[in-house]
Write an enzyme that holds these catalytic residues in place. Structure first.
Site, PDB file in Angstrom:
ATOM      1  CB  SER A  52      21.984 -25.372 -21.467  1.00  0.00           C
ATOM      2  OG  SER A  52      21.899 -25.809 -22.814  1.00  0.00           O
ATOM      3  CE1 TYR A 112      21.945 -27.683 -19.218  1.00  0.00           C
ATOM      4  CE2 TYR A 112      20.280 -26.437 -18.017  1.00  0.00           C
ATOM      5  CZ  TYR A 112      20.622 -27.360 -18.985  1.00  0.00           C
ATOM      6  OH  TYR A 112      19.641 -27.956 -19.737  1.00  0.00           O
TER       7      TYR A 112
END
EC number: 4.1.1.11
Length: 134
Positions: free
Chosen positions: A25, A58
């Site tokens: 991430s 993400y």
């Protein structure tokens, strides 16, 4: 029909760290996430201005008001401390909702990694909409 449009953009933020052994991430200051209308675990595209790398990951919230932007996991190999990146998020928008759709643009102060300016703009003007609906 649905169109894929830019939903959010964080423009020219500096990478403040990297953690290769984190799960994955990009960690982003929570204030910047909110300004850009990004939510935890939302898919983002990252464009590294310094080296040309482009990748998907993400976003997860970091410490509010810290200015942090940390590449985690495999993404840590795609940028270095101080690199300037652009973070983008896209949305599928129904054509009937195009006129009311807004894009969130967040410009970052390059010295402090804090919000310099935030704009909400209409993605499409009426002339473009008229051409789309013909």
């Amino acid at each position: 029909m649905y169109r894929t449009l830019l939903k959010s953009k964080v423009h020219r933020i500096k990478i403040t760290g990297a953690d290769l052994h984190y799960e994955g991430s990009l960690t982003l200051d929570e204030e910047i996430m909110e300004a850009a209308n990004l939510i935890p675990f939302e898919k983002i595209e990252v464009y590294n201005v310094n080296n040309g790398q482009r990748f998907s990951t993400y976003v997860i919230p970091g410490v509010r008001y810290s200015g942090e932007c940390i590449l985690n996991g495999a993404a840590a190999r795609l940028g270095h401390y101080g690199d300037i990146i652009i973070i983008a998020s896209y949305a599928a928008v129904n054509e009937k909702d195009l006129e009311s759709f807004k894009v969130n643009l967040v410009y970052i102060d390059e010295n402090t990694n804090t919000i310099k300016e935030k704009k909400e703009v209409l993605a499409l003007n009426s002339k473009v909409l008229a051409k789309t609906n013909e």
